[in-house]
Design a protein around this motif. Sequence first.
Motif, mmCIF file in Angstrom:
data_model
loop_
_atom_site.group_PDB
_atom_site.id
_atom_site.type_symbol
_atom_site.label_atom_id
_atom_site.label_comp_id
_atom_site.label_asym_id
_atom_site.label_seq_id
_atom_site.Cartn_x
_atom_site.Cartn_y
_atom_site.Cartn_z
ATOM 1 N N ALA A 44 0.830 -1.200 0.000
ATOM 2 C CA ALA A 44 0.000 0.000 0.000
ATOM 3 C C ALA A 44 0.871 1.258 0.000
ATOM 4 O O ALA A 44 0.574 2.225 -0.706
ATOM 5 N N VAL A 45 1.964 1.242 0.763
ATOM 6 C CA VAL A 45 2.878 2.388 0.780
ATOM 7 C C VAL A 45 3.575 2.528 -0.567
ATOM 8 O O VAL A 45 3.675 3.638 -1.110
ATOM 9 N N ASN A 46 4.034 1.428 -1.134
ATOM 10 C CA ASN A 46 4.683 1.499 -2.448
ATOM 11 C C ASN A 46 3.747 2.058 -3.507
ATOM 12 O O ASN A 46 4.178 2.754 -4.420
ATOM 13 N N GLU A 47 2.464 1.744 -3.376
ATOM 14 C CA GLU A 47 1.460 2.260 -4.316
ATOM 15 C C GLU A 47 1.031 3.677 -3.951
ATOM 16 O O GLU A 47 0.285 4.297 -4.686
ATOM 17 N N GLN A 48 1.495 4.152 -2.791
ATOM 18 C CA GLN A 48 1.129 5.467 -2.258
ATOM 19 C C GLN A 48 -0.389 5.611 -2.164
ATOM 20 O O GLN A 48 -0.957 6.656 -2.471
ATOM 21 N N ASN A 49 -1.021 4.535 -1.712
ATOM 22 C CA ASN A 49 -2.477 4.479 -1.623
ATOM 23 C C ASN A 49 -2.911 4.755 -0.181
ATOM 24 O O ASN A 49 -2.952 3.850 0.658
ATOM 25 N N VAL A 50 -3.227 6.004 0.094
ATOM 26 C CA VAL A 50 -3.572 6.435 1.445
ATOM 27 C C VAL A 50 -4.830 5.729 1.950
ATOM 28 O O VAL A 50 -4.893 5.342 3.123
ATOM 29 N N LYS A 51 -5.805 5.521 1.097
ATOM 30 C CA LYS A 51 -7.029 4.832 1.513
ATOM 31 C C LYS A 51 -6.728 3.418 2.004
ATOM 32 O O LYS A 51 -7.234 2.981 3.030
ATOM 33 N N ALA A 52 -5.900 2.705 1.261
ATOM 34 C CA ALA A 52 -5.551 1.337 1.655
ATOM 35 C C ALA A 52 -4.722 1.341 2.933
ATOM 36 O O ALA A 52 -4.942 0.511 3.822
ATOM 37 N N ILE A 53 -3.793 2.282 3.044
ATOM 38 C CA ILE A 53 -2.968 2.372 4.252
ATOM 39 C C ILE A 53 -3.850 2.623 5.464
ATOM 40 O O ILE A 53 -3.735 1.942 6.484
ATOM 41 N N ASP A 54 -4.734 3.607 5.358
ATOM 42 C CA ASP A 54 -5.628 3.933 6.478
ATOM 43 C C ASP A 54 -6.520 2.757 6.844
ATOM 44 O O ASP A 54 -6.730 2.470 8.021
#
Length: 92
Positions: A44-54
């Motif tokens: 999720a961090v590699n994809e820079q996907n804040v929604k997934a990280i949260d």
Amino acid sequence: MLQVKLHCTLPVKTGQLENIKQLVKHSSSTYVPNGEGLFPIHIAVNEQNVKAIDALINLGVDVNAQAPENYKTALHLAYEAQNYALIIDLLA
């Protein structure tokens, strides 16, 4: 129990929150690295996907999980990408 590798699915990359919730609820694979040694939070961090990280953080995924091969955490990856918004999100 349904055995699904969360990190191998599209929801982590695209931030499909309901699917992420269901996969975490029905699987222990959030603590199993993929073939590259990355956990779902790393991807999720590699994809820079804040929604997934949260979503992963809210579901209790260990943000301090270290990749077995290089011991990097999600915070290390966010720092390497110089993505300060993600760093703040991971530290919050």
